[in-house]
Design a protein around this motif. Structure first.
Motif, PDB file in Angstrom:
ATOM      1  N   LEU A  63     -86.835 -45.248  32.462  1.00 20.52           N
ATOM      2  CA  LEU A  63     -85.543 -45.804  32.949  1.00 20.52           C
ATOM      3  C   LEU A  63     -84.613 -45.709  32.120  1.00 20.52           C
ATOM      4  O   LEU A  63     -84.570 -46.088  30.966  1.00 20.52           O
ATOM      5  CB  LEU A  63     -85.686 -47.298  33.360  1.00 20.52           C
ATOM      6  CG  LEU A  63     -84.654 -48.098  33.720  1.00 20.52           C
ATOM      7  CD1 LEU A  63     -84.153 -48.051  35.033  1.00 20.52           C
ATOM      8  CD2 LEU A  63     -84.875 -49.738  33.582  1.00 20.52           C
ATOM      9  N   LEU A  65     -80.582 -46.388  31.054  1.00 24.15           N
ATOM     10  CA  LEU A  65     -79.516 -47.394  31.379  1.00 24.15           C
ATOM     11  C   LEU A  65     -78.339 -46.868  30.899  1.00 24.15           C
ATOM     12  O   LEU A  65     -78.357 -46.161  29.800  1.00 24.15           O
ATOM     13  CB  LEU A  65     -79.882 -48.761  30.588  1.00 24.15           C
ATOM     14  CG  LEU A  65     -81.270 -49.199  30.771  1.00 24.15           C
ATOM     15  CD1 LEU A  65     -81.417 -50.379  29.814  1.00 24.15           C
ATOM     16  CD2 LEU A  65     -81.040 -50.105  32.265  1.00 24.15           C
ATOM     17  N   ASP A  66     -77.298 -46.885  31.773  1.00 24.13           N
ATOM     18  CA  ASP A  66     -75.993 -46.664  31.380  1.00 24.13           C
ATOM     19  C   ASP A  66     -75.323 -47.647  30.366  1.00 24.13           C
ATOM     20  O   ASP A  66     -75.048 -48.790  30.644  1.00 24.13           O
ATOM     21  CB  ASP A  66     -74.955 -46.795  32.543  1.00 24.13           C
ATOM     22  CG  ASP A  66     -73.657 -46.055  32.391  1.00 24.13           C
ATOM     23  OD1 ASP A  66     -73.313 -45.923  31.033  1.00 24.13           O
ATOM     24  OD2 ASP A  66     -72.933 -46.007  33.408  1.00 24.13           O
ATOM     25  N   GLY A  80     -81.558 -51.751  36.207  1.00 27.39           N
ATOM     26  CA  GLY A  80     -81.759 -50.452  36.622  1.00 27.39           C
ATOM     27  C   GLY A  80     -83.010 -50.675  37.736  1.00 27.39           C
ATOM     28  O   GLY A  80     -83.578 -51.784  37.824  1.00 27.39           O
TER      29      GLY A  80
END
Length: 116
Positions: A63, A65-66, A80
């Motif tokens: 996953l 994440l920004d 997310g």
């Protein structure tokens, strides 16, 4: 890049398994993230593990994440979605921030690919 990843603290806050209108399973994750360093990453990739009732890894997914815009020292809530991840009754979900992913896997981590 490994040094920059080390400075991020990630704490899971919750998750919700669900099914899309098309019938695809997915899990929504909520995490608290804080950058304890002075430099920032645009993305931070975590491992999401679903362990079966007997303790074996049923699925392991990444996953990303920004993390653009995270100011050092400030805690933020991020979320997310991991599409295609099935969570069943009796399963456990674990979130792992790998400090030093294997070199042959780093191309799968956007933060290594872009050198952000």
């Amino acid at each position: 890049m490994t040094r920059l990843r080390w400075q991020y603290e990630v704490e899971p806050d919750g998750f919700q398994p669900r099914v899309t209108p098309e019938g695809t399973p997915e899990v929504v994750l909520s995490v608290r993230v804080v950058n304890k360093g002075k430099e920032s990453l645009d993305a931070l990739t975590l491992l999401v593990r679903v362990k079966g009732a007997s303790g074996e890894d049923r699925e392991v997914r990444r996953l990303t994440l920004d993390t653009r815009g995270l100011r050092p020292g400030v805690s933020v809530q991020l979320s997310g979605v991991v599409t295609g991840l099935e969570f069943e009754e009796g399963d456990s979900l674990l979130l792992e921030r790998e400090i030093n992913p294997p070199a042959d896997q780093r191309h799968l981590y956007p933060e290594y690919a872009t050198g952000s």
